[in-house]
Write an enzyme that holds these catalytic residues in place. Structure first.
Site, PDB file in Angstrom:
ATOM      1  N   ILE A 211       0.810  -1.397  -0.331  1.00 57.22           N
ATOM      2  CA  ILE A 211      -0.212   0.144  -0.163  1.00 57.22           C
ATOM      3  C   ILE A 211       0.563   1.018   0.181  1.00 57.22           C
ATOM      4  O   ILE A 211       0.078   2.599  -0.394  1.00 57.22           O
ATOM      5  CB  ILE A 211      -1.108  -0.227   1.220  1.00 57.22           C
ATOM      6  CG1 ILE A 211      -0.256  -0.483   2.206  1.00 57.22           C
ATOM      7  CG2 ILE A 211      -2.064  -0.875   1.319  1.00 57.22           C
ATOM      8  CD1 ILE A 211      -0.973   0.449   3.508  1.00 57.22           C
ATOM      9  N   TYR A 212       2.328   0.941   0.298  1.00 60.47           N
ATOM     10  CA  TYR A 212       3.036   1.951   0.512  1.00 60.47           C
ATOM     11  C   TYR A 212       2.644   3.504  -1.324  1.00 60.47           C
ATOM     12  O   TYR A 212       3.611   2.495  -2.304  1.00 60.47           O
ATOM     13  CB  TYR A 212       4.410   2.687   0.275  1.00 60.47           C
ATOM     14  CG  TYR A 212       4.378   1.396   2.388  1.00 60.47           C
ATOM     15  CD1 TYR A 212       3.760   1.670   3.483  1.00 60.47           C
ATOM     16  CD2 TYR A 212       6.364   1.073   2.637  1.00 60.47           C
ATOM     17  CE1 TYR A 212       3.862   1.345   4.225  1.00 60.47           C
ATOM     18  CE2 TYR A 212       5.955   0.267   3.584  1.00 60.47           C
ATOM     19  CZ  TYR A 212       5.215   1.054   4.653  1.00 60.47           C
ATOM     20  OH  TYR A 212       5.557   0.004   6.119  1.00 60.47           O
ATOM     21  N   SER A 213       2.663   4.391  -1.357  1.00 56.06           N
ATOM     22  CA  SER A 213       1.920   5.101  -0.072  1.00 56.06           C
ATOM     23  C   SER A 213       0.413   5.722  -0.817  1.00 56.06           C
ATOM     24  O   SER A 213       0.326   6.794  -1.106  1.00 56.06           O
ATOM     25  CB  SER A 213       2.871   6.676  -0.093  1.00 56.06           C
ATOM     26  OG  SER A 213       4.158   5.920   0.281  1.00 56.06           O
TER      27      SER A 213
END
Length: 339
Positions: A53-55
């Protein structure tokens, strides 16, 4: 010479300081990210921690950007086999709001369907054929733990993943997972990634329960936010104005308390005795705690990284450790509040 640390009972051996990559593609552009990873590798660093999920909290970022930058760096440097690559699965991926309500839940969680797809996507983004440590980012209350562990086991059997770990699990959830693995003959978590630093309550939350589980069952601990959102770097002092930064006003200020300032002042005093920085002393204290393998730090510049990597040269005495432990004791803080 730096001694690499075994992650729990696994076959992974980590540099004592892990490099978190949440900043890559967010507060650090790609060239800066490459420079940071170059400096980390040159110092002997081998533990890169990211998440799918970054970012995705930044505009026009569907997630996966940090993984992509890591992948391009490893391909350009030809050093994949020298790195321990860790990533995570659980959070929502892709643009939101355009596919209709509820669709986002098809692209997150710890179900078999999502874990298998998310792993393939992470492998593609990082341009690697396997992940050394694949971690459940946090608990999925909608999915039975047996289904999650069975999916992780399948990935290990396929050769896509070497070991599995978890992040942000409570002690009872961790015990539930270990019990399910044992009962059903499934792959077992070899590590936990908690928020852990000298600051209360993060220290109390971990030491009351998860640490005991890690020690008893041989799990490695790779703490995130080991510097308490910057509070333990020494740049925030009692009675002094805040630095002119968004992070100072939104993050560190909420940690201001008399005990936390006592901790900072103690770190400064110990650091002066060792000709070190308070952040290095804080990390060195963590490295002396039971089950801790490698705190995960983030950096927005090579200079910031090099300062933190200096931790490996700091040798705290038993008196130093006792002094820091005493001033940061969460039981004392609780007693004083009750009085």
């Amino acid at each position: 010479m730096t001694t690499y640390r075994r992650l729990g009972r696994s076959g992974l051996h980590l540099f004592p300081i892990g490099l978190g990559t949440m900043q890559f593609g967010w507060s650090a552009d790609e060239q800066t990210s490459f420079d940071i990873m170059d400096a980390y590798a040159a110092a002997g660093g081998n533990f890169l921690d990211t998440a799918d999920i970054y970012s995705n909290w930044t505009p026009d970022n569907p997630g996966g950007v940090s993984e992509e930058i890591m992948g391009r760096w490893m391909k350009a440097r030809g050093n994949r086999d020298q790195m321990v690559v860790a990533t995570k699965v659980r959070g929502p991926m892709g643009p939101r709001g355009s596919e209709g309500r509820g669709t986002i839940h098809q692209r997150e969680g710890l179900s078999r369907r999502w874990i298998l797809k998310a792993c393939e996507d992470s492998l593609r983004r990082m341009q690697v054929d396997h992940i050394d440590l694949y971690q459940a980012h946090w608990v999925d209350n909608q999915t039975p733990i047996e289904e999650t562990l069975a999916a992780f086991t399948e990935l290990v059997q396929r050769g896509y993943v070497r070991y599995i770990g978890c992040s942000n699990y409570s002690a009872w959830r961790l015990m539930q997972a270990l019990w399910a693995s044992d009962r059903h003959g499934l792959e077992s978590y070899v590590s936990i990634q908690p928020e852990y630093s000298l600051l209360s309550p993060t220290r109390a939350n971990f030491e009351r329960e998860q640490q005991r589980v890690a020690v008893e069952y041989g799990l490695g601990v790779v703490p995130w936010s080991p510097l308490g959102g910057g509070m333990l770097t020494g740049k925030y002092r009692r009675g002094q104005p805040l630095p002119d930064s968004v992070r100072a006003s939104e993050n560190a200020a909420r940690r201001f308390s008399d005990q936390n300032f006592d901790i900072v002042e103690t770190l400064v005093a110990v650091a002066e005795r060792h000709q070190a920085h308070p952040a290095q002393v804080s990390l060195a204290w963590l490295l002396a705690q039971p089950a801790v393998t490698a705190p995960i730090i983030g950096a927005n510049s090579v200079e910031q990284l090099r300062e933190l990597l200096g931790t490996v040269d700091v040798q705290l005495t038993e008196d130093d450790l006792a002094e820091i432990t005493r001033v940061s004791d969460w039981e004392r803080a609780r007693t004083e509040r009750e009085i």
